[in-house]
Design an enzyme around this catalytic site. Structure first.
Site, short mmCIF file in Angstrom:
data_model
loop_
_atom_site.label_atom_id
_atom_site.label_comp_id
_atom_site.label_asym_id
_atom_site.label_seq_id
_atom_site.Cartn_x
_atom_site.Cartn_y
_atom_site.Cartn_z
CE LYS A 184 36.79 110.51 -80.37
NZ LYS A 184 35.34 110.51 -80.43
CD GLU A 258 33.20 121.94 -91.52
OE1 GLU A 258 32.81 121.79 -90.46
OE2 GLU A 258 33.17 120.43 -91.69
CB CYS A 292 28.10 121.10 -90.36
SG CYS A 292 29.57 121.05 -91.48
CD GLU A 389 25.81 123.48 -86.25
OE1 GLU A 389 25.89 123.38 -87.90
OE2 GLU A 389 26.42 123.15 -85.31
#
Length: 478
Positions: A184, A258, A292, A389
């Site tokens: 996906k 991850e 990331c 983040e």
């Protein structure tokens, strides 16, 4: 009068890529409509132009795709590794042949500069398929025992920041080890995955081995929860990663995650300033900071703070923000309006908490989603911009006096994905790197990737490794 050093526009032609007005789901080797007929639109973030209408997969479509993958698994897993390798090599070569087309497509759908998709993303995509093609007939020698077995059907959910590269990171090792895939893509960047489906057909890949299901979070949730999926691989936010971990708990599904990061880029007083500045810029402003493992926290030794910041601000003033298809562009568009809203909110909170904000002068286009490169000084570890983040072109600058203080500040985060160390002393690099709780530590560089090298994190940055020999284990019953 224009300066002799100003750049003339150098736009890449979008005529190289032919985007259809609509795309279906890719199930069992064919494009098909969603069972409930639902569709959504994918938009170019640099112009807000609607690029195409995409079929939106529902639970029934997920079930159909998983059944197709399960059926294909019997023959695919029974093929000799050397035969599976031929398909992966073929896919890699087609990606190289179509790299210009795919780079333009990725830039249109994602918003990142063409020089990044052209020079970084696409070469790495092909390299991952080449690399894992080489492993397909050598699994007995990978260190996981004799004749390791594939798991079955892999359900994979990828993010929007590196759509095609994250696809390669997941599909290449899965196919090399004999698994079949239902993937996906992110709802804001489905096009390159659908073009990859066409590459699979072009390469003659057997039907059902790879299935592509565009959709929203509920599509991914249905895939993760499907009882006939044996392996789940997810790259994305920590919050969603935790939900997935709860979903698969007790199901015996193999899982790799991850997730987010808040990488520290540590610059010691003996570091080459100009080289470090380039590494800092690459660490946080590559892909508009939507990485990331971005070096979003700059830890600079107190004695060189003024010199480094002066050089860094001078360098930021040369970055060019604008049309992502222009080969001179350094800073492209933010991927979506939702992401731009999040970045803006966190930056405003940083200012409200007393950090000092600075951005170079730059013109923001009237259409699209844009955010100027930004750095904050007078930041403490208590500031939210130093803890959360942001996933945008925003750098928080903190200082330290001793190596131990640098390590303590770098590790003072719930994340543990990446870090960078800048110094001329090899012994210091090794000493500091061994103390950093980060899955990847770069020395005198940042954001360097290679298919032979494993990548992954600690703590809330997830678990498991992708890339290298280590990336095979996630798709083998060992």
């Amino acid at each position: 009068m224009a300066s002799v050093f100003e750049y003339a526009p150098a736009p890449e032609s979008r005529g190289i890529v032919d985007i259809a007005p609509s795309y279906g789901l890719f199930i069992d080797g064919e494009f098909t409509e969603a069972a409930d007929g639902k569709v959504f639109k994918t938009v170019s973030p640099s112009s807000e132009e609607v690029l195409s209408e995409i079929a939106q997969a529902g639970e029934a479509d997920v079930d159909r795709a998983v059944k197709a993958a399960r059926k294909a698994f019997e023959k695919w897993s029974a093929l000799p590794g050397s035969e599976r390798a031929k398909y992966l090599f073929r896919i890699a070569r087609i990606i190289q042949e179509r790299s210009r087309e795919l780079a333009v497509l990725e830039t249109l759908d994602n918003g990142k500069p063409i020089k990044e998709t052209r020079d970084a993303d696409l070469p790495l995509v092909a390299a991952h398929f080449f690399y894992y093609a080489g492993w397909a007939d050598k699994l007995d020698h990978a260190g996981f025992g004799a004749n390791p077995k594939p798991l079955g059907v892999a359900g994979q959910v990828i993010p929007w920041n590196f759509p095609l590269l994250m696809l390669a990171w997941k599909i290449a090792p899965a196919l090399a080890t004999g698994n079949t895939v239902v993937l996906k893509p992110a709802e804001t960047t489905p096009l390159s995955a659908l073009f990859f489906a066409d590459i699979c057909r072009q390469a003659g890949l057997p039907k059902g081995v790879v299935n592509i299901l565009p959709g929203y979070g509920d599509t991914g949730a249905a895939l993760v929860a499907h009882p006939d999926v044996n392996k789940v691989a997810f790259t994305g936010s920590t919050a969603v990663g935790k939900e997935i971990a709860r979903t698969v708990a007790g199901s015996r599904k193999k899982l790799t995650l991850e997730l987010g990061g808040k990488g520290a880029n540590i610059v010691f007083d003996d570091a080459p300033i100009d080289q470090a500045v380039e590494g800092i810029v690459n660490g946080i402003f590559f892909n508009q900071g939507q990485v990331c493992c971005a070096g979003s926290r700059l830890l600079v030794q107190e004695s060189i703070q003024d010199e480094l910041l002066e050089s860094l601000k001078r360098r930021l003033s040369t970055l060019r923000l604008g049309d992502p298809l222009d080969k001179n562009t350094d800073i492209g568009a933010i991927n979506s309006e939702e992401q731009l809203t999040r970045i803006t909110s966190l930056v405003e909170q940083g200012e409200a908490e007393g950090a000092e904000r600075w951005s170079p002068a730059c013109d923001i286009p009237s259409a699209g989603y844009w955010f100027a490169p930004t750095l904050f000084t007078n930041v403490t570890q208590a500031h939210r911009i130093a803890r959360d983040e942001i996933f945008g072109p925003v750098l928080s600058v903190l200082t330290f006096r001793t190596p131990d203080e640098a390590v303590a500040k770098a590790n003072n985060t719930p994340y543990g994905l990446s870090a960078g160390v800048w110094t001329e002393k090899g012994s210091r690099i090794l000493a500091v790197a061994n103390k950093l709780r980060a899955g990847v530590v770069w020395s005198n560089t940042f954001n360097k990737f290679d298919p032979t090298s494993p990548f992954g994190g600690y703590k809330e940055s997830g678990f498991g490794r992708e890339g290298g020999r280590h990336g095979l284990e996630a798709y083998l019953d060992v």
